[in-house]
Design a protein around this motif. Sequence first.
Motif, PDB file in Angstrom:
ATOM      1  N   ASP A 104       0.828  -1.203   0.000  1.00  0.00           N
ATOM      2  CA  ASP A 104       0.000   0.000   0.000  1.00  0.00           C
ATOM      3  C   ASP A 104       0.866   1.258   0.000  1.00  0.00           C
ATOM      4  O   ASP A 104       0.587   2.223  -0.730  1.00  0.00           O
ATOM      5  CB  ASP A 104      -0.940  -0.012   1.205  1.00  0.00           C
ATOM      6  CG  ASP A 104      -0.185  -0.132   2.533  1.00  0.00           C
ATOM      7  OD1 ASP A 104       0.884  -0.770   2.564  1.00  0.00           O
ATOM      8  OD2 ASP A 104      -0.687   0.428   3.539  1.00  0.00           O
ATOM      9  N   LEU A 105       1.922   1.237   0.811  1.00  0.00           N
ATOM     10  CA  LEU A 105       2.845   2.375   0.828  1.00  0.00           C
ATOM     11  C   LEU A 105       3.630   2.454  -0.476  1.00  0.00           C
ATOM     12  O   LEU A 105       3.918   3.546  -0.985  1.00  0.00           O
ATOM     13  CB  LEU A 105       3.806   2.256   2.013  1.00  0.00           C
ATOM     14  CG  LEU A 105       3.169   2.283   3.407  1.00  0.00           C
ATOM     15  CD1 LEU A 105       4.243   2.160   4.482  1.00  0.00           C
ATOM     16  CD2 LEU A 105       2.353   3.551   3.606  1.00  0.00           C
ATOM     17  N   PHE A 106       3.985   1.281  -1.005  1.00  0.00           N
ATOM     18  CA  PHE A 106       4.685   1.207  -2.296  1.00  0.00           C
ATOM     19  C   PHE A 106       3.852   1.926  -3.355  1.00  0.00           C
ATOM     20  O   PHE A 106       4.356   2.774  -4.111  1.00  0.00           O
ATOM     21  CB  PHE A 106       4.881  -0.270  -2.670  1.00  0.00           C
ATOM     22  CG  PHE A 106       5.861  -0.515  -3.774  1.00  0.00           C
ATOM     23  CD1 PHE A 106       7.040  -1.202  -3.538  1.00  0.00           C
ATOM     24  CD2 PHE A 106       5.613  -0.083  -5.061  1.00  0.00           C
ATOM     25  CE1 PHE A 106       7.946  -1.449  -4.567  1.00  0.00           C
ATOM     26  CE2 PHE A 106       6.498  -0.314  -6.093  1.00  0.00           C
ATOM     27  CZ  PHE A 106       7.676  -1.009  -5.844  1.00  0.00           C
ATOM     28  N   LEU A 107       2.565   1.591  -3.426  1.00  0.00           N
ATOM     29  CA  LEU A 107       1.674   2.207  -4.412  1.00  0.00           C
ATOM     30  C   LEU A 107       1.512   3.699  -4.150  1.00  0.00           C
ATOM     31  O   LEU A 107       1.500   4.507  -5.080  1.00  0.00           O
ATOM     32  CB  LEU A 107       0.314   1.506  -4.383  1.00  0.00           C
ATOM     33  CG  LEU A 107      -0.757   2.063  -5.325  1.00  0.00           C
ATOM     34  CD1 LEU A 107      -0.280   2.018  -6.764  1.00  0.00           C
ATOM     35  CD2 LEU A 107      -2.065   1.287  -5.161  1.00  0.00           C
ATOM     36  N   ARG A 108       1.386   4.075  -2.877  1.00  0.00           N
ATOM     37  CA  ARG A 108       1.219   5.490  -2.545  1.00  0.00           C
ATOM     38  C   ARG A 108       2.412   6.311  -3.033  1.00  0.00           C
ATOM     39  O   ARG A 108       2.242   7.396  -3.606  1.00  0.00           O
ATOM     40  CB  ARG A 108       1.056   5.651  -1.038  1.00  0.00           C
ATOM     41  CG  ARG A 108       0.819   7.088  -0.589  1.00  0.00           C
ATOM     42  CD  ARG A 108       0.766   7.185   0.927  1.00  0.00           C
ATOM     43  NE  ARG A 108      -0.283   6.327   1.480  1.00  0.00           N
ATOM     44  CZ  ARG A 108      -0.494   6.174   2.774  1.00  0.00           C
ATOM     45  NH1 ARG A 108       0.284   6.799   3.653  1.00  0.00           N
ATOM     46  NH2 ARG A 108      -1.460   5.384   3.201  1.00  0.00           N
ATOM     47  N   LEU A 109       3.623   5.794  -2.814  1.00  0.00           N
ATOM     48  CA  LEU A 109       4.820   6.505  -3.269  1.00  0.00           C
ATOM     49  C   LEU A 109       4.859   6.605  -4.785  1.00  0.00           C
ATOM     50  O   LEU A 109       5.273   7.640  -5.338  1.00  0.00           O
ATOM     51  CB  LEU A 109       6.076   5.803  -2.755  1.00  0.00           C
ATOM     52  CG  LEU A 109       6.331   5.852  -1.247  1.00  0.00           C
ATOM     53  CD1 LEU A 109       7.662   5.188  -0.919  1.00  0.00           C
ATOM     54  CD2 LEU A 109       6.319   7.283  -0.736  1.00  0.00           C
ATOM     55  N   ILE A 133      11.669  10.913  -1.754  1.00  0.00           N
ATOM     56  CA  ILE A 133      10.343  10.299  -1.644  1.00  0.00           C
ATOM     57  C   ILE A 133      10.476   8.803  -1.342  1.00  0.00           C
ATOM     58  O   ILE A 133       9.794   8.275  -0.457  1.00  0.00           O
ATOM     59  CB  ILE A 133       9.552  10.510  -2.951  1.00  0.00           C
ATOM     60  CG1 ILE A 133       9.296  12.006  -3.168  1.00  0.00           C
ATOM     61  CG2 ILE A 133       8.234   9.740  -2.913  1.00  0.00           C
ATOM     62  CD1 ILE A 133       8.628  12.330  -4.494  1.00  0.00           C
ATOM     63  N   ASN A 134      11.349   8.116  -2.064  1.00  0.00           N
ATOM     64  CA  ASN A 134      11.503   6.668  -1.891  1.00  0.00           C
ATOM     65  C   ASN A 134      12.047   6.289  -0.523  1.00  0.00           C
ATOM     66  O   ASN A 134      11.754   5.208  -0.005  1.00  0.00           O
ATOM     67  CB  ASN A 134      12.430   6.106  -2.977  1.00  0.00           C
ATOM     68  CG  ASN A 134      11.771   6.039  -4.334  1.00  0.00           C
ATOM     69  OD1 ASN A 134      10.561   5.894  -4.438  1.00  0.00           O
ATOM     70  ND2 ASN A 134      12.560   6.156  -5.382  1.00  0.00           N
ATOM     71  N   THR A 135      12.860   7.162   0.059  1.00  0.00           N
ATOM     72  CA  THR A 135      13.496   6.825   1.338  1.00  0.00           C
ATOM     73  C   THR A 135      12.647   7.225   2.540  1.00  0.00           C
ATOM     74  O   THR A 135      13.040   6.956   3.678  1.00  0.00           O
ATOM     75  CB  THR A 135      14.867   7.518   1.455  1.00  0.00           C
ATOM     76  OG1 THR A 135      14.714   8.933   1.257  1.00  0.00           O
ATOM     77  CG2 THR A 135      15.846   6.983   0.414  1.00  0.00           C
ATOM     78  N   HIS A 136      11.489   7.820   2.313  1.00  0.00           N
ATOM     79  CA  HIS A 136      10.682   8.326   3.425  1.00  0.00           C
ATOM     80  C   HIS A 136      10.224   7.191   4.352  1.00  0.00           C
ATOM     81  O   HIS A 136      10.546   7.180   5.553  1.00  0.00           O
ATOM     82  CB  HIS A 136       9.473   9.096   2.899  1.00  0.00           C
ATOM     83  CG  HIS A 136       8.545   9.579   3.971  1.00  0.00           C
ATOM     84  ND1 HIS A 136       8.898  10.592   4.847  1.00  0.00           N
ATOM     85  CD2 HIS A 136       7.302   9.174   4.333  1.00  0.00           C
ATOM     86  CE1 HIS A 136       7.908  10.797   5.689  1.00  0.00           C
ATOM     87  NE2 HIS A 136       6.922   9.958   5.408  1.00  0.00           N
TER      88      HIS A 136
END
Length: 490
Positions: free
Chosen positions: A352-357, A394-397
């Motif tokens: 879900d976080l993967f998709l959000r990013l 963004i990816n490292t957040h």
Amino acid sequence: MSLKQQALSGMLWSSIQTFGNQFISFGVSIILARLLLPAEFGLIGMIGIFMGIGGALISSGLSASLIRTTNPDQADYSTVFVFNLVGSIVVYALIFMAAPYIASFFKQQILVEITRLYSLSFIISAFTAVQITRLHKHMNFKSETRASLISTLVSGVLGIALAYLGFGVMSLVWMGLAGALVNTVMLWVQSGWKPSLLFDKQKFRYHFGFGSRMMFSGILDILFTNAYIIIIGKFYAPAQLGYYNRADSLKQLPVSTFSGILNKVTYPLFAEIKNDDVRLKSVYKQIMKMVIFIIAPVLVIMGVLGEPLFRFLFTEKWLPAVPYFQIMCAAGILYPLHAYNLNILSVKGRSDLFLRLEIIKKLLLVGVLAASFPFGILGLIWGQVIFSMIAFFINTHYSGKFLKYSSLEQLQDITPLLLLAALSGAGTYAISYFLSDSHDAVRLVAGGFSGMLFFLILARVFRLESGQFIADLLKKKLPASIPIPFIKYL
């Protein structure tokens, strides 16, 4: 076999596969670039986005779900296999019907035939997705390596022969289909696994629940990554897209080689230690710095030597691609960090976080594209550099929160490597400029060797941890405290 032994074997065979494929593919691409025109490569590039989206729709992220599932059984594998096969037929039918519209969009009628023929690879590749997943799951890359190398060699020889005989762009199409077919046949012969004709709805819902988000993330990534191809293919001549693709593929050579080897092995390894955040952070940190230590100077030096490199490999007709290549090298340095940070979210089960990013990044990319489009192709490519830098934060957040390893900490760890790479690039430029009247081969050898030597000397002088780590790795002297068992005993 222990996890350490599995990872060691996986690293070895993955390295053989990656370097072997890169060596064969690079040799084939050099010959084809001399036989074919940039516009013919541009035509293949135009359908790349549709091939990518079709592949993402077929797999639906279910392969990643199988890898992270503990002890999947025959029903799991067969359910995914049946879905992939049926999905591939549906996707092929859709693209077959869409082919005339694709050709009309790019104003290239030949794309109807190219699209309909090339997309047959969807159905062929659907037969191998689960076999490859099983091999990755068990970190057994030997069979895949054998099949991959032979299929790459056979398809490359066929492509060269057809190009020599005057088949033009269709030589690239038949080469792609031949590679997929040979790879499929060999994997079925060697894998030892055969599907059962069953479809378990409960298991499908489980895998699709995770995989669907990965699928949409993949589609978004493919769609927006290929946005450059769509724009260049739509508003510029096919030859310009050919130059862009050639520059991008050469830039990807070191990136995909070094990061690809580790990425294939580290994803299942990360999955094994996903509940030990301390160990996961330590493994991730060492891998990240080691990859940047290798990729950063290589890309910088290749960019500096872009003109003699393209002229020597591909002849004068490809020189317009040099400025594109040099800018792309800057964007490519951070690519491994994007992939590894997103892998953390995947193994943690947070699709879900993967998709959000991915959604956030694609909205950002739309803005970058809109701002850079008025400045032409060079403006678009400079936009890639800007986007890559912002996407890093963004990816490292979220992964930074999981591992307690923030974006600034990661950036702080790699900044010395980037500075030394820039200095080595300056040294390479001085050598190349001094030898500007020499043969391209002399400039490449002298400039490349001196640049890498300068980088290694600086790394030694400043006692960079990554340099010492790799030196110890080559000498097999890593201390027992380093929690990377699969690297320690290479």
